[in-house]
Design a protein around this motif. Sequence first.
Motif, PDB file in Angstrom:
ATOM      1  N   UNK A  20      40.796   9.327 -45.952  1.00 56.59           N
ATOM      2  CA  UNK A  20      40.972  10.762 -45.779  1.00 56.59           C
ATOM      3  C   UNK A  20      39.702  11.297 -45.133  1.00 56.59           C
ATOM      4  N   UNK A  34      41.782   7.243 -49.936  1.00 57.08           N
ATOM      5  CA  UNK A  34      42.942   7.982 -50.428  1.00 57.08           C
ATOM      6  C   UNK A  34      43.319   7.437 -51.794  1.00 57.08           C
ATOM      7  N   UNK A  36      45.868   7.841 -53.733  1.00 57.51           N
ATOM      8  CA  UNK A  36      47.245   7.447 -54.038  1.00 57.51           C
ATOM      9  C   UNK A  36      47.797   6.452 -53.028  1.00 57.51           C
TER      10      UNK A  36
ATOM     11  N   UNK B  28      50.911  16.104 -48.954  1.00 53.18           N
ATOM     12  CA  UNK B  28      50.956  15.842 -47.510  1.00 53.18           C
ATOM     13  C   UNK B  28      51.467  14.414 -47.340  1.00 53.18           C
ATOM     14  N   UNK B  31      51.600  12.365 -50.382  1.00 53.91           N
ATOM     15  CA  UNK B  31      50.368  12.084 -51.106  1.00 53.91           C
ATOM     16  C   UNK B  31      49.743  13.400 -51.556  1.00 53.91           C
ATOM     17  N   UNK B  32      49.337  13.489 -52.816  1.00 51.97           N
ATOM     18  CA  UNK B  32      48.623  14.701 -53.228  1.00 51.97           C
ATOM     19  C   UNK B  32      47.208  14.660 -52.653  1.00 51.97           C
ATOM     20  N   UNK B  33      46.927  15.516 -51.697  1.00 48.56           N
ATOM     21  CA  UNK B  33      45.618  15.489 -51.033  1.00 48.56           C
ATOM     22  C   UNK B  33      44.904  16.810 -51.225  1.00 48.56           C
TER      23      UNK B  33
END
Lengths: 135, 270
Positions: A20, A34, A36, B28, B31-33
């Motif tokens: 990210x 990231x 998840x 997003x 995915x929880x961002x």
Amino acid sequence: MQCKFVPSVCSYCGTGCGVLFEVIDGKIRSTLPMKTHPVNEGKLCIKGWNLHEHVNSFLRLKQPLVKTFGRFIRSDWEEAIQITAERFREIIEKYGPDAIGVLVSAKITNEENYLAQKFARAVIGTNNVDHCARL
Amino acid sequence: MKTKAMIAEVKRWLENCTVDIFLGYKMVLNHPLPHCFGKENIEEVDDLIIGPARYSLEKIATHIAAAKPDIKIGMMARDCNQRALNVLLIWNQLQPEHVQTVNVNCCPSSLKKHGDCSYLEPQPPGAYKQRVGVDNRLSSQEVERFSPPERLSRWMYEFQKCIKCYGCRNICPVCFCKECSLEHKELIGTGTLPPEAPIFHLIRAIHMAGRCIDCGLCEDACPVDIPLRSLYRKVNEIVATVFDYETGSSPDQSPLNILGETVTLEPKPI
């Protein structure tokens, strides 16, 4: 003031870790794993953690260079592609298509690899396709 | 605070300029961002979620404040974010009048049973790690039950797995130094893997004294499962017993802050 978070895939190796990018005012400020993502589950190696450094590096090549009389001269994509295509054609005419090999990469996507082998077989006309992960 | 109430509150804050931007989470691509909500796209706030994943929003806030010091930042805060924020305010990384928080449920810990965050209890380790390493679920008292030579060999097993990714430092909400001792050539040799053990990990542990707020992000980010949380808890236990300083909740400057004219290092009265 603009702050964005852009999910991406690490481009350093073929593992495909989810990263990210923290982008502040158009500049990547840091890279985060990231949490998840199914591949890396919130973890990264040192290369992934520092992805933004090669994006921001002043040494980064941002336009094509064409080697002219032994020196690299800045060029644009159109000219660079044109010169490459002409040289390919000359080589194929003189030595045949097997004089050319295409090396693809673990760092690019399946689709890009597919396109590269298609280019080798259908456009150039050779089966000389190889991959860095075959070592 | 529940999601609906939080959405209404954040919208109000953005509308009446209590904050200029709000750091929360949004889904997003499934995915929880983390996401930065602003006044320009106020309808986007409807997508605000508490989110099962946990990122260091306060560290992002320090990056934003460094780029624009006058900006008023709102953020969603679990207990760990709040503790980290306290430390960052104490160390002048953020201005208290420029930060507002919405408090939400935190992760399960020995302090709070209910929570919905990503950091659950560590997984039980495999048989080999149980035999020769340090189980991530052990408290520091339990680790201390091993005899000193055994404890050393167990910790060395853990430290020697290190791939020197610097993830523990990079993800740490309270690591903000411009120059990091972990990259100091004269303290730790460079160019080898694993890094010089145990000095690499102990330098970091010592620097966590009076700083670490036990959020667990470092252990969560460690690719080789080193029980960093136990290590830093131990360090802060010492800070609490010797100096009576509870990192993250004490409002004063850490006793180990020796910047400036006067040394504030004062042991707790016996």
